[in-house]
Write an enzyme that holds these catalytic residues in place. Structure first.
Site, PDB file in Angstrom:
ATOM      1  N   LYS A   1       2.160  -3.384   7.283  1.00 55.86           N
ATOM      2  CA  LYS A   1       2.432  -3.567   5.849  1.00 55.86           C
ATOM      3  C   LYS A   1       3.885  -3.193   5.543  1.00 55.86           C
ATOM      4  O   LYS A   1       4.551  -3.860   4.742  1.00 55.86           O
ATOM      5  CB  LYS A   1       1.478  -2.721   5.001  1.00 55.86           C
ATOM      6  CG  LYS A   1       0.029  -3.167   5.014  1.00 55.86           C
ATOM      7  CD  LYS A   1      -0.219  -4.538   4.412  1.00 55.86           C
ATOM      8  CE  LYS A   1      -0.043  -4.581   2.910  1.00 55.86           C
ATOM      9  NZ  LYS A   1      -0.439  -5.909   2.349  1.00 55.86           N
TER      10      LYS A   1
ATOM     11  N   TYR B   1      -1.872  -0.539  10.953  1.00 57.69           N
ATOM     12  CA  TYR B   1      -2.017  -1.197   9.640  1.00 57.69           C
ATOM     13  C   TYR B   1      -0.801  -0.904   8.762  1.00 57.69           C
ATOM     14  O   TYR B   1      -0.153  -1.831   8.250  1.00 57.69           O
ATOM     15  CB  TYR B   1      -3.298  -0.721   8.939  1.00 57.69           C
ATOM     16  CG  TYR B   1      -3.326  -1.033   7.457  1.00 57.69           C
ATOM     17  CD1 TYR B   1      -3.416  -2.351   7.013  1.00 57.69           C
ATOM     18  CD2 TYR B   1      -3.253  -0.019   6.502  1.00 57.69           C
ATOM     19  CE1 TYR B   1      -3.426  -2.646   5.643  1.00 57.69           C
ATOM     20  CE2 TYR B   1      -3.262  -0.295   5.146  1.00 57.69           C
ATOM     21  CZ  TYR B   1      -3.347  -1.612   4.717  1.00 57.69           C
ATOM     22  OH  TYR B   1      -3.354  -1.900   3.372  1.00 57.69           O
TER      23      TYR B   1
ATOM     24  N   THR C   1       0.823  -1.213   0.000  1.00 65.21           N
ATOM     25  CA  THR C   1       0.000   0.000   0.000  1.00 65.21           C
ATOM     26  C   THR C   1       0.857   1.264   0.000  1.00 65.21           C
ATOM     27  O   THR C   1       2.003   1.237   0.492  1.00 65.21           O
ATOM     28  CB  THR C   1      -0.890  -0.008   1.261  1.00 65.21           C
ATOM     29  OG1 THR C   1      -1.543   1.247   1.387  1.00 65.21           O
ATOM     30  CG2 THR C   1      -0.089  -0.254   2.528  1.00 65.21           C
ATOM     31  N   ASP C   2       0.270   2.365  -0.460  1.00 60.22           N
ATOM     32  CA  ASP C   2       0.979   3.653  -0.384  1.00 60.22           C
ATOM     33  C   ASP C   2       1.091   4.155   1.057  1.00 60.22           C
ATOM     34  O   ASP C   2       1.896   5.050   1.343  1.00 60.22           O
ATOM     35  CB  ASP C   2       0.290   4.713  -1.258  1.00 60.22           C
ATOM     36  CG  ASP C   2      -1.165   4.970  -0.901  1.00 60.22           C
ATOM     37  OD1 ASP C   2      -1.690   4.329   0.037  1.00 60.22           O
ATOM     38  OD2 ASP C   2      -1.789   5.829  -1.567  1.00 60.22           O
ATOM     39  N   GLU C   3       0.300   3.560   1.972  1.00 57.61           N
ATOM     40  CA  GLU C   3       0.297   4.072   3.359  1.00 57.61           C
ATOM     41  C   GLU C   3       1.632   3.858   4.057  1.00 57.61           C
ATOM     42  O   GLU C   3       1.900   4.500   5.072  1.00 57.61           O
ATOM     43  CB  GLU C   3      -0.835   3.426   4.162  1.00 57.61           C
ATOM     44  CG  GLU C   3      -2.188   3.710   3.563  1.00 57.61           C
ATOM     45  CD  GLU C   3      -3.345   3.562   4.543  1.00 57.61           C
ATOM     46  OE1 GLU C   3      -3.118   3.446   5.746  1.00 57.61           O
ATOM     47  OE2 GLU C   3      -4.489   3.579   4.058  1.00 57.61           O
TER      48      GLU C   3
HETATM   49  P1  NAD Z   1      -9.794  -7.254   2.008  1.00 57.79           P
HETATM   50  O1  NAD Z   1      -9.803  -7.004   3.476  1.00 57.79           O
HETATM   51  O2  NAD Z   1     -11.000  -6.965   1.199  1.00 57.79           O
HETATM   52  O3  NAD Z   1      -9.437  -8.801   1.745  1.00 57.79           O
HETATM   53  C1  NAD Z   1      -8.435  -9.468   2.443  1.00 57.79           C
HETATM   54  C2  NAD Z   1      -8.583 -10.963   2.180  1.00 57.79           C
HETATM   55  O4  NAD Z   1      -7.544 -11.641   2.890  1.00 57.79           O
HETATM   56  C3  NAD Z   1      -9.913 -11.539   2.664  1.00 57.79           C
HETATM   57  O5  NAD Z   1     -10.460 -12.397   1.683  1.00 57.79           O
HETATM   58  C4  NAD Z   1      -9.534 -12.319   3.925  1.00 57.79           C
HETATM   59  O6  NAD Z   1     -10.377 -13.427   4.173  1.00 57.79           O
HETATM   60  C5  NAD Z   1      -8.115 -12.742   3.583  1.00 57.79           C
HETATM   61  N1  NAD Z   1      -7.314 -13.011   4.780  1.00 57.79           N
HETATM   62  C6  NAD Z   1      -7.182 -12.202   5.874  1.00 57.79           C
HETATM   63  N2  NAD Z   1      -6.392 -12.798   6.780  1.00 57.79           N
HETATM   64  C7  NAD Z   1      -5.996 -13.985   6.257  1.00 57.79           C
HETATM   65  C8  NAD Z   1      -5.165 -15.039   6.713  1.00 57.79           C
HETATM   66  N3  NAD Z   1      -4.577 -15.001   7.920  1.00 57.79           N
HETATM   67  N4  NAD Z   1      -4.954 -16.099   5.890  1.00 57.79           N
HETATM   68  C9  NAD Z   1      -5.547 -16.159   4.681  1.00 57.79           C
HETATM   69  N5  NAD Z   1      -6.366 -15.203   4.196  1.00 57.79           N
HETATM   70  C10 NAD Z   1      -6.585 -14.124   4.978  1.00 57.79           C
HETATM   71  O7  NAD Z   1      -8.520  -6.488   1.462  1.00 57.79           O
HETATM   72  P2  NAD Z   1      -8.293  -5.699   0.083  1.00 57.79           P
HETATM   73  O8  NAD Z   1      -8.787  -4.332   0.233  1.00 57.79           O
HETATM   74  O9  NAD Z   1      -8.761  -6.549  -1.038  1.00 57.79           O
HETATM   75  O10 NAD Z   1      -6.702  -5.638   0.085  1.00 57.79           O
HETATM   76  C11 NAD Z   1      -5.934  -6.703  -0.454  1.00 57.79           C
HETATM   77  C12 NAD Z   1      -4.464  -6.359  -0.343  1.00 57.79           C
HETATM   78  O11 NAD Z   1      -4.193  -5.160  -1.043  1.00 57.79           O
HETATM   79  C13 NAD Z   1      -4.003  -6.132   1.098  1.00 57.79           C
HETATM   80  O12 NAD Z   1      -2.713  -6.682   1.226  1.00 57.79           O
HETATM   81  C14 NAD Z   1      -3.970  -4.613   1.231  1.00 57.79           C
HETATM   82  O13 NAD Z   1      -3.000  -4.221   2.176  1.00 57.79           O
HETATM   83  C15 NAD Z   1      -3.581  -4.210  -0.178  1.00 57.79           C
HETATM   84  N6  NAD Z   1      -4.038  -2.874  -0.612  1.00 57.79           N
HETATM   85  C16 NAD Z   1      -5.368  -2.530  -0.494  1.00 57.79           C
HETATM   86  C17 NAD Z   1      -5.791  -1.291  -0.995  1.00 57.79           C
HETATM   87  C18 NAD Z   1      -7.242  -0.871  -0.921  1.00 57.79           C
HETATM   88  O14 NAD Z   1      -7.555   0.279  -1.242  1.00 57.79           O
HETATM   89  N7  NAD Z   1      -8.170  -1.738  -0.541  1.00 57.79           N
HETATM   90  C19 NAD Z   1      -4.866  -0.425  -1.564  1.00 57.79           C
HETATM   91  C20 NAD Z   1      -3.525  -0.806  -1.649  1.00 57.79           C
HETATM   92  C21 NAD Z   1      -3.128  -2.045  -1.176  1.00 57.79           C
HETATM   93  O1  DAU Z   2      -4.176   4.010   0.497  1.00 61.82           O
HETATM   94  C1  DAU Z   2      -4.400   2.644   0.381  1.00 61.82           C
HETATM   95  C2  DAU Z   2      -5.241   2.175   1.543  1.00 61.82           C
HETATM   96  O2  DAU Z   2      -6.573   2.650   1.302  1.00 61.82           O
HETATM   97  C3  DAU Z   2      -5.253   0.660   1.701  1.00 61.82           C
HETATM   98  O3  DAU Z   2      -3.946   0.217   2.004  1.00 61.82           O
HETATM   99  C4  DAU Z   2      -6.214   0.233   2.811  1.00 61.82           C
HETATM  100  O4  DAU Z   2      -6.284  -1.180   2.868  1.00 61.82           O
HETATM  101  C5  DAU Z   2      -7.589   0.797   2.489  1.00 61.82           C
HETATM  102  O5  DAU Z   2      -8.489   0.494   3.542  1.00 61.82           O
HETATM  103  C6  DAU Z   2      -7.520   2.309   2.282  1.00 61.82           C
HETATM  104  O6  DAU Z   2      -7.212   2.981   3.519  1.00 61.82           O
HETATM  105  P1  DAU Z   2      -7.949   4.338   3.969  1.00 61.82           P
HETATM  106  O7  DAU Z   2      -7.844   4.454   5.434  1.00 61.82           O
HETATM  107  O8  DAU Z   2      -7.494   5.486   3.134  1.00 61.82           O
HETATM  108  O9  DAU Z   2      -9.453   3.966   3.495  1.00 61.82           O
HETATM  109  P2  DAU Z   2     -10.881   4.231   4.181  1.00 61.82           P
HETATM  110  O10 DAU Z   2     -11.906   3.848   3.171  1.00 61.82           O
HETATM  111  O11 DAU Z   2     -10.965   3.611   5.536  1.00 61.82           O
HETATM  112  O12 DAU Z   2     -10.905   5.800   4.377  1.00 61.82           O
HETATM  113  C7  DAU Z   2     -10.773   6.689   3.282  1.00 61.82           C
HETATM  114  C8  DAU Z   2     -10.768   8.107   3.827  1.00 61.82           C
HETATM  115  O13 DAU Z   2     -12.082   8.407   4.333  1.00 61.82           O
HETATM  116  C9  DAU Z   2      -9.824   8.303   4.991  1.00 61.82           C
HETATM  117  O14 DAU Z   2      -9.267   9.615   4.924  1.00 61.82           O
HETATM  118  C10 DAU Z   2     -10.709   8.184   6.220  1.00 61.82           C
HETATM  119  C11 DAU Z   2     -12.043   8.719   5.733  1.00 61.82           C
HETATM  120  N1  DAU Z   2     -13.235   8.099   6.348  1.00 61.82           N
HETATM  121  C12 DAU Z   2     -13.333   6.743   6.321  1.00 61.82           C
HETATM  122  C13 DAU Z   2     -14.422   6.107   6.879  1.00 61.82           C
HETATM  123  C14 DAU Z   2     -14.524   4.597   6.868  1.00 61.82           C
HETATM  124  C15 DAU Z   2     -14.241   8.885   6.888  1.00 61.82           C
HETATM  125  O15 DAU Z   2     -14.158  10.122   6.884  1.00 61.82           O
HETATM  126  N2  DAU Z   2     -15.323   8.260   7.451  1.00 61.82           N
HETATM  127  C16 DAU Z   2     -15.455   6.903   7.470  1.00 61.82           C
HETATM  128  O16 DAU Z   2     -16.468   6.387   8.013  1.00 61.82           O
END
Ligand code: NAD
Ligand code: DAU
Length: 359
Positions: free
Chosen positions: A163, A159, A133-135
């Site tokens: 990562k 988190y 992730t970019d975080e």
């Molecule tokens: P998600 O939470 O939707 O899915 C995670 C999946 O991993 C689920 O299916 C869960 O059952 C599985 N999982 C969790 N713990 C596990 C374990 N111990 N063993 C096996 N499986 C397990 O997540 P996502 O949003 O699809 O993110 C996927 C990946 O991409 C993550 O590594 C996250 O850090 C990364 N990522 C997410 C975003 C985003 O915006 N969602 C952005 C950048 C990177």
């Molecule tokens: O940047 C990549 C990341 O983006 C991924 O690595 C994470 O897995 C993914 O969850 C996401 O993280 P964020 O914390 O940015 O996503 P979230 O949807 O939780 O929040 C987006 C923005 O909105 C953040 O600034 C927090 C704000 N927010 C979020 C929620 C859930 C609110 O203001 N209210 C809310 O209820």
């Protein structure tokens, strides 16, 4: 090729599984997922009977089981997405994030090392691709700068710290053991099948149910949004053509202040629901800020574009409209995941057996 995708029942993973199963009928795609609250096999209903697809229920922290699965399916490539992914949950329960994201990734690396080093060809033709992730880069000011692949790691939440730690382990396995690894760091994804704890699906669900929309702080934080299918395409490209030991940033050059995005989202949902303009604006509710809330993320994905020709395919307004339409057309999916109904058969279905195509 035999490819193992971890976390394939989650949001991004399900799009990656679908893309690879459909695009490469000559590959075997094994989806390994623990099926936590975030994993949902309904996300893959359209490919579950494909002949080149297998689902395995397992925990990435279970080294012995992972090793056995790598051996059983003769895995050549791993695309590792399984993780705990929600920042707010990491603030409440950091141990769960250290366990899955750090120890789980280490267990995947060590199992891959043990298996691949046991083969005559060792690492030849093998690949361990870690999705991050970019975080991990921390937060930017409002100064027009971007995260590049050289930006120093500076995570702020449990988190992002977990990562960051997993990224370091992946690179260490390349530098120490010669494992062919790749790491990518992506910005915020949006699209179908995202669990409604994340901003966009949570707010769509709340708008349709006339519930408050909790905006953290002043809503001034900025995120860089990418359509999930574009991320899946980038993963496919990088898995096949990315250079070993490299890092690639993935992002859409698409920055939005939360409050501006929320207003666009409200207008889009209201329009598609046939509500009068401004109908749901009163649902906006400013709440206490997220602790350690990163101010701004912005990804520079020039390296990926120049080296591998990838770029986002959609304008944000179009992607957001498609996303809203998907959730409104799939309200049963939303109701199932918010009620937890989707989980109730998994333990029964996979009891004492971690391999199955649920049919
Ligand atoms: P998600 O939470 O939707 O899915 C995670 C999946 O991993 C689920 O299916 C869960 O059952 C599985 N999982 C969790 N713990 C596990 C374990 N111990 N063993 C096996 N499986 C397990 O997540 P996502 O949003 O699809 O993110 C996927 C990946 O991409 C993550 O590594 C996250 O850090 C990364 N990522 C997410 C975003 C985003 O915006 N969602 C952005 C950048 C990177
Ligand atoms: O940047 C990549 C990341 O983006 C991924 O690595 C994470 O897995 C993914 O969850 C996401 O993280 P964020 O914390 O940015 O996503 P979230 O949807 O939780 O929040 C987006 C923005 O909105 C953040 O600034 C927090 C704000 N927010 C979020 C929620 C859930 C609110 O203001 N209210 C809310 O209820």
């Amino acid at each position: 090729m035999n490819i193992l995708i971890t976390g394939g029942a989650g949001f991004i993973g399900s799009h990656v599984v679908r893309l690879l199963v459909n695009k490469y009928p000559h590959y075997n795609i094994v989806n390994l997922d623990k099926l936590t609250y975030a994993g949902n096999l309904a996300n893959l209903a359209d490919v579950e009977n494909a002949p080149n697809y297998t689902f395995v229920r397992a925990d990435i922290c279970d080294y012995d089981t992972i090793l056995a699965i790598l051996q059983q399916y003769h895995i050549d490539g791993i695309i590792h997405l399984a993780a705990e992914s929600h920042v707010d949950r990491s603030i409440r329960d950091p141990f769960a994030f250290a366990r899955t994201n750090v120890m789980g990734t280490l267990s995947m690396l060590q199992a891959a090392r043990t298996y691949w080093e046991s083969l005559p060809e060792r690492y030849e033709g093998k690949r361990f691709y870690h999705i991050s992730t970019d975080e991990v880069y921390g937060a930017l000011e409002f100064d027009g700068t971007f995260f590049t692949e050289d930006t120093r790691y500076n995570p702020h939440s449990p988190y992002s710290a977990s990562k960051a730690s997993s990224d370091h382990f992946v690179r260490a396995y390349h530098d120490t053991y010669g494992m062919p690894t790749i790491v990518t760091n992506c910005s915020n994804n949006y699209g179908a099948y995202q669990f409604p704890e994340k901003l966009i699906p949570l707010f769509i669900n709340n708008i349709r149910n006339r519930r408050p929309l909790p905006v953290y702080g002043k809503g001034e934080n900025v995120r860089d949004w990418l359509f999930v299918e574009d991320h899946a395409r980038a993963i496919d490209t990088i898995f096949h053509s990315g250079r070993v030991a490299e890092t690639y940033n993935i992002g859409g050059f698409n920055e939005w202040r939360n409050i501006d995005l929320i207003k666009l989202l409200i207008a889009t949902v209201d329009r598609l629901l046939g509500n009068p303009e401004g109908h749901s604006i009163d649902l906006i509710t400013y709440v206490t800020d997220r602790p350690g809330h990163d101010l701004r993320y912005a990804i520079d994905s020039t390296k990926l574009k120049n080296e591998l020709g990838w770029q986002p395919s959609l304008q944000f307004e179009e992607g957001l409209e498609r996303t809203v339409a998907w959730y409104l057309n799939n309200q049963e999916w939303l109701d199932n995941v918010t009620s937890g109904e989707y989980m109730q058969y998994y333990d029964q279905m996979y009891n004492n057996s971690n391999t199955s195509n649920p049919q």
